[in-house]
Design an enzyme around this catalytic site. Structure first.
Site, PDB file in Angstrom:
ATOM      1  N   GLN A  76      27.281  -6.319  40.603  1.00 24.23           N
ATOM      2  CA  GLN A  76      28.418  -7.540  40.216  1.00 24.23           C
ATOM      3  C   GLN A  76      29.592  -7.081  39.445  1.00 24.23           C
ATOM      4  O   GLN A  76      30.109  -7.648  38.496  1.00 24.23           O
ATOM      5  CB  GLN A  76      27.691  -8.243  39.140  1.00 24.23           C
ATOM      6  CG  GLN A  76      26.508  -9.292  39.788  1.00 24.23           C
ATOM      7  CD  GLN A  76      27.096  -9.939  40.880  1.00 24.23           C
ATOM      8  OE1 GLN A  76      28.286 -10.549  40.788  1.00 24.23           O
ATOM      9  NE2 GLN A  76      26.191 -10.200  41.908  1.00 24.23           N
ATOM     10  N   SER A  77      30.030  -5.866  39.976  1.00 22.34           N
ATOM     11  CA  SER A  77      31.395  -5.161  39.268  1.00 22.34           C
ATOM     12  C   SER A  77      32.460  -6.223  39.675  1.00 22.34           C
ATOM     13  O   SER A  77      32.906  -6.129  40.961  1.00 22.34           O
ATOM     14  CB  SER A  77      31.524  -3.823  39.801  1.00 22.34           C
ATOM     15  OG  SER A  77      32.722  -3.432  39.550  1.00 22.34           O
TER      16      SER A  77
END
Ligand code: PLP
Length: 324
Positions: A76-77
């Site tokens: 989820q960067s």
């Protein structure tokens, strides 16, 4: 080189709005005046703080003749998502080396990585060496890769937040606003480092407070001090910083990076319901939980004016649906 002539491409929608958060300030007893600097509204595939860093990082990559950007982060960067978008804007390829155990849900940022057409490689750890291997393979195939370390937190990336201070100082001047404190989520430290360097380069004598979302206080302060000193040097300033000049709080991390905290979830609900603004569980929710606690404890003194930097991250919220 004078700051204004450093290599930079345009990626972000600037200036971002500086908004008075009246209902939020009032919910906290009007002890302090809170404004929110909307860096969630930078544009570039749904916005966030990485857009400002990428303006300097992509310029550096293009200057080096790169044709491919490689970076890393979690599934989820936000940084990974925005790096791919930046690559696309300049006709570059993008490879993401994401650290994950198991099979992450294709949702939020990871979903956008797919939509943007990134090549995604999952590793369980050792992302740095995995990025080097990808780069070597690309070089052997005649390509020109450029590695952006985690969070884009190099001195070059931090220049985006040196420029932010100039922008904020202009907005403060326009509204005749004295800013006492700037509060933000601090992860890989580049954003805080840029702000620290920026407040030395430009006339904005505000105290910068980082709310750590992953590293312990000493480690993050040392890292921020190093990046800030080098960013200041790049910006043509003689200012240098030691770890004890860097203000970091690490008591709002909870069980770890990207793990929710009750305080963070409460802060997300409070800001949504008072201001109609969406925070995220990984960064800005925890940072706001920290701001609220520091106000209640009087660490951010009554009567002061506080700018909360909304660094983005809302796309990641979609991977946390079960908590709401
Ligand atoms: C990356 C990120 C941060 C932290 O920025 P650093 O420069 O890594 O400290 C804060 N908020 C959001 C939403 C981010 O994506």
């Amino acid at each position: 080189m004078p700051f204004q002539t450093l290599p930079r491409v345009r990626l972000a929608h600037l200036p971002t709005p500086l908004e008075e958060a009246r209902a939020l300030s009032s919910a906290l007893g009007d002890r302090v005046r809170i404004l929110i600097k909307r860096d969630d509204a930078t544009g570039l595939a749904l916005g966030g703080n990485k857009a400002r860093k990428l303006e300097f990082l992509v310029a550096d990559a293009l200057g080096a003749g790169a044709d491919t950007l490689i970076t890393t982060g979690g599934p989820q960067s936000n940084h990974a998502r925005m790096t791919v978008a930046a690559a696309r804007r300049f006709g570059l390829e993008a490879v993401l080396v994401l650290t994950a155990d198991g099979d992450p849900e294709v949702q939020g940022n990871l979903l956008l990585d797919r939509v943007l057409g990134a090549r995604v490689i999952f590793v369980s750890d050792e992302a740095e060496s995995a990025m080097s291997e990808v780069a070597e393979d690309l070089c052997r195939a005649g390509r020109r890769p450029y590695i952006i370390p985690v969070g884009g937190s190099t001195p070059v990336g931090a220049l985006g937040y040196v420029a932010f201070v100039q922008e904020l100082a202009a907005q403060a001047f326009e509204c005749r606003l004295g800013i006492d404190h700037i509060v933000l989520a601090s992860g890989s430290g580049g954003t805080q480092a840029g702000l620290v360097a920026g407040t030395a380069v430009f006339p904005l004598p505000a105290q910068v407070t980082g709310i750590s979302v992953s590293r312990d206080r000493a480690a993050l302060a040392a890292r921020v001090a190093d990046i800030a000193s080098e960013a200041a040097r790049l910006a043509g300033s003689a200012a240098r910083f030691g770890p004890d000049e860097i203000r970091v709080y690490d008591e709002y991390i909870g069980p770890g990076y990207a793990r929710v905290t009750p305080g963070g979830l409460d802060a997300i609900r409070l800001v949504a319901r008072t201001e109609g603004i969406i925070l995220d569980p990984v960064y800005t929710g925890k940072a706001m939980a920290g701001l609220i606690d520091l106000v209640q404890r009087g660490v951010l003194p009554a009567g002061s004016t506080v700018v909360f930097v909304h660094t983005g991250g809302a796309p990641g919220l979609f991977a946390f649906a079960e908590h709401f």
